[in-house]
Design an enzyme around this catalytic site. Sequence first.
Site, PDB file in Angstrom:
ATOM      1  N   ARG A 141      39.037  42.651  44.984  1.00  0.00           N
ATOM      2  CA  ARG A 141      38.688  44.054  45.216  1.00  0.00           C
ATOM      3  C   ARG A 141      38.570  44.290  46.722  1.00  0.00           C
ATOM      4  NH1 ARG A 141      35.285  42.391  40.958  1.00  0.00           N
ATOM      5  NH2 ARG A 141      35.637  43.507  38.993  1.00  0.00           N
ATOM      6  N   LYS A 190      30.801  42.275  41.217  1.00  0.00           N
ATOM      7  CA  LYS A 190      30.085  43.307  40.470  1.00  0.00           C
ATOM      8  C   LYS A 190      29.051  42.675  39.553  1.00  0.00           C
ATOM      9  CE  LYS A 190      33.190  47.278  40.150  1.00  0.00           C
ATOM     10  NZ  LYS A 190      33.944  48.150  39.211  1.00  0.00           N
ATOM     11  N   HIS A 234      43.899  49.300  45.455  1.00  0.00           N
ATOM     12  CA  HIS A 234      43.492  48.771  44.149  1.00  0.00           C
ATOM     13  C   HIS A 234      44.716  48.386  43.317  1.00  0.00           C
ATOM     14  CE1 HIS A 234      40.412  47.861  41.255  1.00  0.00           C
ATOM     15  NE2 HIS A 234      41.041  48.538  40.313  1.00  0.00           N
ATOM     16  N   ARG A 246      45.663  44.814  43.594  1.00  0.00           N
ATOM     17  CA  ARG A 246      44.937  43.959  42.628  1.00  0.00           C
ATOM     18  C   ARG A 246      45.665  43.976  41.283  1.00  0.00           C
ATOM     19  NH1 ARG A 246      39.672  41.972  41.102  1.00  0.00           N
ATOM     20  NH2 ARG A 246      38.878  42.839  39.150  1.00  0.00           N
ATOM     21  N   HIS A 250      36.264  39.729  35.673  1.00  0.00           N
ATOM     22  CA  HIS A 250      36.011  40.697  34.611  1.00  0.00           C
ATOM     23  C   HIS A 250      34.950  40.156  33.651  1.00  0.00           C
ATOM     24  CE1 HIS A 250      40.248  42.680  35.025  1.00  0.00           C
ATOM     25  NE2 HIS A 250      39.363  43.187  35.855  1.00  0.00           N
ATOM     26  N   TYR A 278      46.649  44.230  31.442  1.00  0.00           N
ATOM     27  CA  TYR A 278      47.772  43.774  32.263  1.00  0.00           C
ATOM     28  C   TYR A 278      48.848  43.082  31.433  1.00  0.00           C
ATOM     29  CZ  TYR A 278      44.440  44.736  35.951  1.00  0.00           C
ATOM     30  OH  TYR A 278      43.541  45.366  36.773  1.00  0.00           O
TER      31      TYR A 278
END
Length: 370
Positions: free
Chosen positions: A221, A245, A319, A322, A345, A354
Site C-alpha cells: 500500500r 491495517k 493503488h 498493488r 488481507h 484477483y
Amino acid sequence: MSVIKKRDSIQLLQLVPTFPWYVEKFVEHKKSKKNSPSTLLGYLRDFSFFFKWLIAEGLTPAREIKEIPLETLNDLKKETVESYILYLQESHLFERTGLLQKPTRSATREYSDRTIQRKISSLKSLFTYLSALAEDEHGESYLTRNVMAKIELEAEEATPLARAHAIRSKILIDEQIHQFVDFVQTGYLAHCDTTKKRQYHEQNRDRDTALIALILSGGFRVSEIVNLDLSDVVLEKNQLRMIRKGKKEDAPFFSDWGKAYLQRYLAVRHTYQPSESEQAVFLAVSPTKPYGHRIEVRTIQKLVKKYAQAFGIPDLSVHKLRHSFATQFLRLNPDAHQLQAQLGHSKIETTMQYAHVLEDALSKAVNRTT
C-alpha cells in the site's frame, strides 16, 4: 504510531474545535471504537460540506459551522435532505463555488454515485449516534427525530467477476509491468518539454522508479511505502518490516527485480540532503522544505498519475499498482493464501477478487464444458 497516523491525529485535533460540540462528541465515540484518524477526518470533510450547504441555503441561523445548533438537525425534513442529494448530483455544474473558497479542477467533475453514497452514509452515522446512541445528563437522546433514517441508500453489490472486470482495464499485465518501470527510468524524459521538467525528472527518477518498482514487486500500500524507515528494510532477506491495517506487525517480501531499483535509489538518497535524524526511506524536497523529508502520500499519487498518463494508461493509479502485482502473482503462482499473507488481507474473499481479473482460465473452463 505511523507517520501518516500521527499527522492525521494532529490534523484531527486542530479541526475538531471548528465543529459544533455534538460533532466533537461523535468523534470521541468513534475514537472509542478504534476508528482511525484518517477515517475520522473523512467524516469531518463530509460533515463540513453538508454544514456549509445548510448555511448557504439559509437553513440554519448560524453563520459559522461551529455555531450550528442541534435544533437545526432535529428540525430537518426529508425533502430538505433529498434537496441536498440533488445538489451533490449537480454541484459540478456550478463548480461548487458556493461551498468552496478555492475551487480546483476537481470542482467541475461530477460526483460518482459511490461518493454521494459515502457522504450520505457519513451523515446517517452522525444522526444515528445523536438519536440512538448518545444521551444527555437526563439520559435523553440528543435528537428526538432522525430524518436520515428515512433516506435509503441504493447499494449495488458487485459480483467478483464484475469487480475484476473493472480492475482489468486499469492495471499493468505481464510485460507491461517491466515496460512501465523502464518508461519511468528512461522513457519519460522525452515527455519533459521544458528545462524545469527535465531537471525535476532527472533529480527524482531513481526515487520514482524504485518506489514504483517496489510496489509492483511486493503489492504494498502507498501508506506502507511512505511510512518505511531505513531500519525497516532488510535487504539480505528481501523483506520490509511494517505495521499494516489493524495495527498488525508484518514483514512481507519483495522481489530481486524490485531490490535492484531500491538499491540504486538508496545509493543516491544522500543527494536529497536529509538531516541525520531523518530516517524515511523515500524523500522529497520542495521550495519550502529544501532538505530531504519524508515523501507524502499525495505526492506519490500525483507522480504515478503523471507517469501513467504519459505511458498511455491514464486510469492507472498507485493503488492499481498493488492490483497489478496481485493479479500477476496469481497468474504465475495460483495460491491465494500465499497472496493473502503477502498483501496483509484479513479475509481470503478480498484476495480472491484477483483470481477473476484475468479470465483466461475461466473462459477455457467454460469452453471445455460444452
